[in-house]
Design a protein around this motif. Structure first.
Motif, PDB file in Angstrom:
ATOM      1  N   THR A 113      -3.973  -9.026  -8.482  1.00 21.85           N
ATOM      2  CA  THR A 113      -2.819  -8.265  -8.662  1.00 21.85           C
ATOM      3  C   THR A 113      -1.541  -8.587  -7.500  1.00 21.85           C
ATOM      4  O   THR A 113      -1.747  -9.784  -5.779  1.00 21.85           O
ATOM      5  CB  THR A 113      -2.568  -7.455  -9.036  1.00 21.85           C
ATOM      6  OG1 THR A 113      -1.508  -6.492  -8.984  1.00 21.85           O
ATOM      7  CG2 THR A 113      -3.216  -6.526  -7.443  1.00 21.85           C
ATOM      8  N   ILE A 114      -0.433  -8.897  -7.129  1.00 22.28           N
ATOM      9  CA  ILE A 114       0.303  -9.606  -5.851  1.00 22.28           C
ATOM     10  C   ILE A 114       1.465  -8.349  -6.215  1.00 22.28           C
ATOM     11  O   ILE A 114       2.158  -7.592  -7.209  1.00 22.28           O
ATOM     12  CB  ILE A 114       0.966 -10.813  -6.205  1.00 22.28           C
ATOM     13  CG1 ILE A 114       2.007 -10.785  -5.447  1.00 22.28           C
ATOM     14  CG2 ILE A 114       2.238 -10.331  -8.014  1.00 22.28           C
ATOM     15  CD1 ILE A 114       2.641 -12.524  -5.672  1.00 22.28           C
ATOM     16  N   ALA A 115       1.735  -7.807  -4.846  1.00 21.46           N
ATOM     17  CA  ALA A 115       3.028  -7.163  -4.302  1.00 21.46           C
ATOM     18  C   ALA A 115       3.192  -6.948  -2.993  1.00 21.46           C
ATOM     19  O   ALA A 115       2.240  -7.683  -2.131  1.00 21.46           O
ATOM     20  CB  ALA A 115       2.356  -5.378  -5.146  1.00 21.46           C
ATOM     21  N   THR A 116       3.874  -6.134  -2.810  1.00 18.95           N
ATOM     22  CA  THR A 116       4.133  -6.158  -1.115  1.00 18.95           C
ATOM     23  C   THR A 116       3.042  -4.957  -1.041  1.00 18.95           C
ATOM     24  O   THR A 116       3.015  -3.787  -1.256  1.00 18.95           O
ATOM     25  CB  THR A 116       5.268  -5.173  -0.877  1.00 18.95           C
ATOM     26  OG1 THR A 116       6.668  -6.684  -1.645  1.00 18.95           O
ATOM     27  CG2 THR A 116       5.591  -5.080   0.890  1.00 18.95           C
ATOM     28  N   TRP A 117       2.640  -5.457   0.703  1.00 24.76           N
ATOM     29  CA  TRP A 117       1.538  -4.035   0.694  1.00 24.76           C
ATOM     30  C   TRP A 117       1.724  -2.730   0.731  1.00 24.76           C
ATOM     31  O   TRP A 117       1.353  -1.650   0.411  1.00 24.76           O
ATOM     32  CB  TRP A 117       0.806  -5.252   2.208  1.00 24.76           C
ATOM     33  CG  TRP A 117      -0.650  -4.527   3.009  1.00 24.76           C
ATOM     34  CD1 TRP A 117      -0.436  -3.502   4.026  1.00 24.76           C
ATOM     35  CD2 TRP A 117      -1.660  -3.606   2.151  1.00 24.76           C
ATOM     36  NE1 TRP A 117      -1.748  -2.742   4.546  1.00 24.76           N
ATOM     37  CE2 TRP A 117      -2.634  -3.298   3.402  1.00 24.76           C
ATOM     38  CE3 TRP A 117      -2.672  -3.862   1.381  1.00 24.76           C
ATOM     39  CZ2 TRP A 117      -3.674  -1.961   3.210  1.00 24.76           C
ATOM     40  CZ3 TRP A 117      -4.022  -3.911   1.155  1.00 24.76           C
ATOM     41  CH2 TRP A 117      -4.184  -2.507   2.113  1.00 24.76           C
ATOM     42  N   GLU A 118       2.759  -2.811   2.197  1.00 26.36           N
ATOM     43  CA  GLU A 118       3.299  -1.515   2.767  1.00 26.36           C
ATOM     44  C   GLU A 118       4.581  -1.431   3.105  1.00 26.36           C
ATOM     45  O   GLU A 118       5.181  -2.105   3.474  1.00 26.36           O
ATOM     46  CB  GLU A 118       2.728  -1.745   4.003  1.00 26.36           C
ATOM     47  CG  GLU A 118       3.390  -0.498   4.382  1.00 26.36           C
ATOM     48  CD  GLU A 118       2.470  -0.402   6.059  1.00 26.36           C
ATOM     49  OE1 GLU A 118       2.764   0.870   6.145  1.00 26.36           O
ATOM     50  OE2 GLU A 118       1.855  -0.969   6.601  1.00 26.36           O
ATOM     51  N   ASN A 119       5.362  -0.360   2.006  1.00 28.03           N
ATOM     52  CA  ASN A 119       6.656  -0.839   1.859  1.00 28.03           C
ATOM     53  C   ASN A 119       7.548   0.152   2.642  1.00 28.03           C
ATOM     54  O   ASN A 119       6.589   1.573   2.859  1.00 28.03           O
ATOM     55  CB  ASN A 119       7.353  -0.134   0.500  1.00 28.03           C
ATOM     56  CG  ASN A 119       7.164  -0.839  -0.149  1.00 28.03           C
ATOM     57  OD1 ASN A 119       5.800  -1.328  -1.108  1.00 28.03           O
ATOM     58  ND2 ASN A 119       8.050  -1.859  -0.845  1.00 28.03           N
ATOM     59  N   LYS A 120       8.062   0.562   3.381  1.00 27.63           N
ATOM     60  CA  LYS A 120       8.302   1.763   4.618  1.00 27.63           C
ATOM     61  C   LYS A 120       9.832   1.677   4.058  1.00 27.63           C
ATOM     62  O   LYS A 120      10.956   1.047   3.628  1.00 27.63           O
ATOM     63  CB  LYS A 120       8.908   0.727   5.669  1.00 27.63           C
ATOM     64  CG  LYS A 120       7.260   0.470   6.309  1.00 27.63           C
ATOM     65  CD  LYS A 120       7.156   0.433   7.830  1.00 27.63           C
ATOM     66  CE  LYS A 120       5.530  -0.831   8.032  1.00 27.63           C
ATOM     67  NZ  LYS A 120       5.723  -0.475   9.086  1.00 27.63           N
ATOM     68  N   GLY A 121      10.879   2.707   4.392  1.00 24.32           N
ATOM     69  CA  GLY A 121      11.900   3.303   4.373  1.00 24.32           C
ATOM     70  C   GLY A 121      12.199   4.403   3.452  1.00 24.32           C
ATOM     71  O   GLY A 121      14.097   4.979   3.314  1.00 24.32           O
ATOM     72  N   LYS A 122      11.020   4.697   2.455  1.00 26.74           N
ATOM     73  CA  LYS A 122      12.227   5.660   0.876  1.00 26.74           C
ATOM     74  C   LYS A 122      10.937   6.899   0.869  1.00 26.74           C
ATOM     75  O   LYS A 122      10.704   6.893  -0.042  1.00 26.74           O
ATOM     76  CB  LYS A 122      11.887   4.943  -0.110  1.00 26.74           C
ATOM     77  CG  LYS A 122      12.935   3.311  -0.357  1.00 26.74           C
ATOM     78  CD  LYS A 122      13.045   3.229  -1.306  1.00 26.74           C
ATOM     79  CE  LYS A 122      14.139   3.253  -2.034  1.00 26.74           C
ATOM     80  NZ  LYS A 122      14.565   2.959  -3.362  1.00 26.74           N
ATOM     81  N   ASN A 123      10.289   7.018   1.942  1.00 23.99           N
ATOM     82  CA  ASN A 123       9.426   8.325   1.975  1.00 23.99           C
ATOM     83  C   ASN A 123      10.476   9.708   2.231  1.00 23.99           C
ATOM     84  O   ASN A 123      11.446   9.681   2.225  1.00 23.99           O
ATOM     85  CB  ASN A 123       8.640   8.288   3.264  1.00 23.99           C
ATOM     86  CG  ASN A 123       7.324   7.687   3.139  1.00 23.99           C
ATOM     87  OD1 ASN A 123       6.615   6.312   2.251  1.00 23.99           O
ATOM     88  ND2 ASN A 123       6.672   7.184   4.040  1.00 23.99           N
ATOM     89  N   VAL A 124       9.868  10.035   0.798  1.00 25.03           N
ATOM     90  CA  VAL A 124      10.510  11.614   0.563  1.00 25.03           C
ATOM     91  C   VAL A 124       9.909  12.977   1.493  1.00 25.03           C
ATOM     92  O   VAL A 124       8.583  12.965   0.197  1.00 25.03           O
ATOM     93  CB  VAL A 124      10.489  11.455  -0.852  1.00 25.03           C
ATOM     94  CG1 VAL A 124      12.088  13.046  -1.337  1.00 25.03           C
ATOM     95  CG2 VAL A 124      11.833  10.234  -1.145  1.00 25.03           C
ATOM     96  N   GLU A 125      10.927  13.754   1.883  1.00 29.20           N
ATOM     97  CA  GLU A 125       9.986  14.945   2.275  1.00 29.20           C
ATOM     98  C   GLU A 125      10.829  15.822   0.954  1.00 29.20           C
ATOM     99  O   GLU A 125      11.563  16.254   0.221  1.00 29.20           O
ATOM    100  CB  GLU A 125      10.228  15.707   3.713  1.00 29.20           C
ATOM    101  CG  GLU A 125      10.247  14.551   4.281  1.00 29.20           C
ATOM    102  CD  GLU A 125       8.541  15.028   4.962  1.00 29.20           C
ATOM    103  OE1 GLU A 125       7.961  16.218   4.681  1.00 29.20           O
ATOM    104  OE2 GLU A 125       7.881  14.068   5.322  1.00 29.20           O
TER     105      GLU A 125
END
Length: 389
Positions: free
Chosen positions: A206-218
């Protein structure tokens, strides 16, 4: 779902030049190729004004010329050499079609597909076309709307129709409420002719970005993570338990994480040359034995029904997909060619099941792509919903 004989003019707004990476590009290509195959008069425009990304530096591109050249190459490949436009907002320069041509295009369009919410709509977009938001990353906006976020509410209200890859939104299975807006379920389309089954490789990939930041939601006292790496770490023992080769085209920056993954049987592959070229990306997919992957936390826990537009490429190439359950199996059958899991043990068992009758699972993968994700079927249904052609 329907297909064939369409006559409407459709403009796709996307991010191919803004983010010149192969996975993003294939997503747009499937929409454009599928709409053309249906007979639509198709155009592609990027006019969000957002600065382009430079993959070499990992930051904002100072000069957009390489991004524009990349887009022009993709459009020629699709036989759309005279049917695209890119607005360099920093210099107020148009490439491809010019500003008057684009304005006239919007005035003559039957529908505008705002793919990924690439563009904040402006008056020039609102000249009579059906304005369709195509949400490829569900739950984020629905949570923000439920939280009363004014910006999300205003953005969504700009559109006439809201499509989402969250196929279980609004059903008892999904834990996130649908408020204010009506969402139309869809799924990622794939142009089957672009993917050819061939002799399989020896490793699941598989291929993807390991860690995305900035769009977590409470939401309701919990944090929902817009990233995959947490679920990869939860499933870290799958290759070892399944005794299966797995190649992960990702680049975790933390040396300890890299070492831990490799200790548990994951082979790390540099994703940059794969992401830099659409043919290299296709070769990576077609050269796999299958796909083993997880989904972002924000798709999994609410049971969104989301499915990956990368995984449909593996299916179309006749590569079995073993992927984390998001609820998608309520809409697309799981068990042959496509296998859902929720635990390490289930994922390892799924891989062993595929290997027990690989040829049958490979045929089933291609059949699932054709039955549930073929671009003409998926996009035909979207055009029907929009009342086009």
């Amino acid at each position: 779902m329907t297909g064939g004989g369409r006559s409407g003019r459709v403009v796709v707004l996307g991010i191919t030049a803004q983010y010149p990476m192969a996975g993003v590009t294939w997503q747009a290509m499937h929409y454009l190729a599928g709409l053309r195959a249906l007979g639509c008069d198709v155009f592609y425009v990027e006019d969000s004004g957002a600065p382009p990304y430079d993959p070499a530096s990992g930051g904002v591109a100072i000069d957009p010329s390489p991004n524009v050249a990349y887009l022009a190459t993709v459009m020629r490949r699709l036989d759309l050499a005279e049917r695209w436009a890119y607005w360099d907002a920093q210099r107020d320069v148009w490439h491809g079609l010019d500003a008057p041509q684009v304005r006239a295009l919007y005035g003559s369009a039957d529908a505008i597909f705002n793919l990924c919410g690439a563009t904040r709509l402006r008056p020039e977009h609102r000249q009579g076309a059906r304005l369709c938001y195509v949400e490829t990353d569900p739950i984020y906006e629905q949570m923000r709307v439920a939280n009363g976020d004014a910006d999300s509410i205003a953005f969504l209200a700009e559109h006439d129709l809201l499509f989402t890859y969250g196929e279980l939104l609004g059903t008892p299975s999904c834990t996130v409420p649908v408020e204010r807006f009506t969402w139309i379920p869809t799924r990622p389309p794939v142009a089957l002719d672009e993917w050819a089954p061939r002799d399989p490789g020896t490793a699941y990939r598989t291929i993807a970005t390991w860690e995305n930041k900035g769009k977590n939601v409470e939401f309701r006292g919990e944090t929902y993570q817009w990233t995959k790496h947490l679920n990869f770490l939860r499933m870290i023992d799958v290759p070892r338990q399944a005794r299966t080769r797995v190649e992960l085209a990702m680049d975790p920056l933390d040396a300890g994480v890299r070492a831990d993954l490799e200790t548990h049987g994951w082979t790390l592959v540099d994703p940059r040359p794969i992401s830099a070229d659409v043919d290299a990306y296709r070769g990576f997919v077609e050269g796999a034995r299958g796909e083993l992957t997880v989904a972002k936390d924000i798709y999994v826990r609410p049971r969104s029904g989301w499915f990956s537009d990368r995984s449909v490429c593996f299916l179309a190439a006749g590569r079995p997909v073993v992927t984390q359950e998001t609820g998608f199996s309520e809409r697309v059958p799981s068990g042959r060619g496509l296998l859902a899991f929720a635990t390490v043990e289930e994922a390892a068992a799924a891989l062993r099941t595929v290997e027990g009758d690989y040829a049958s699972h490979a045929r089933a993968a291609r059949e699932i792509a054709a039955e549930y994700f073929a671009a003409e079927r998926v996009l035909g249904a979207m055009l029907d919903a929009a009342g086009i052609g």
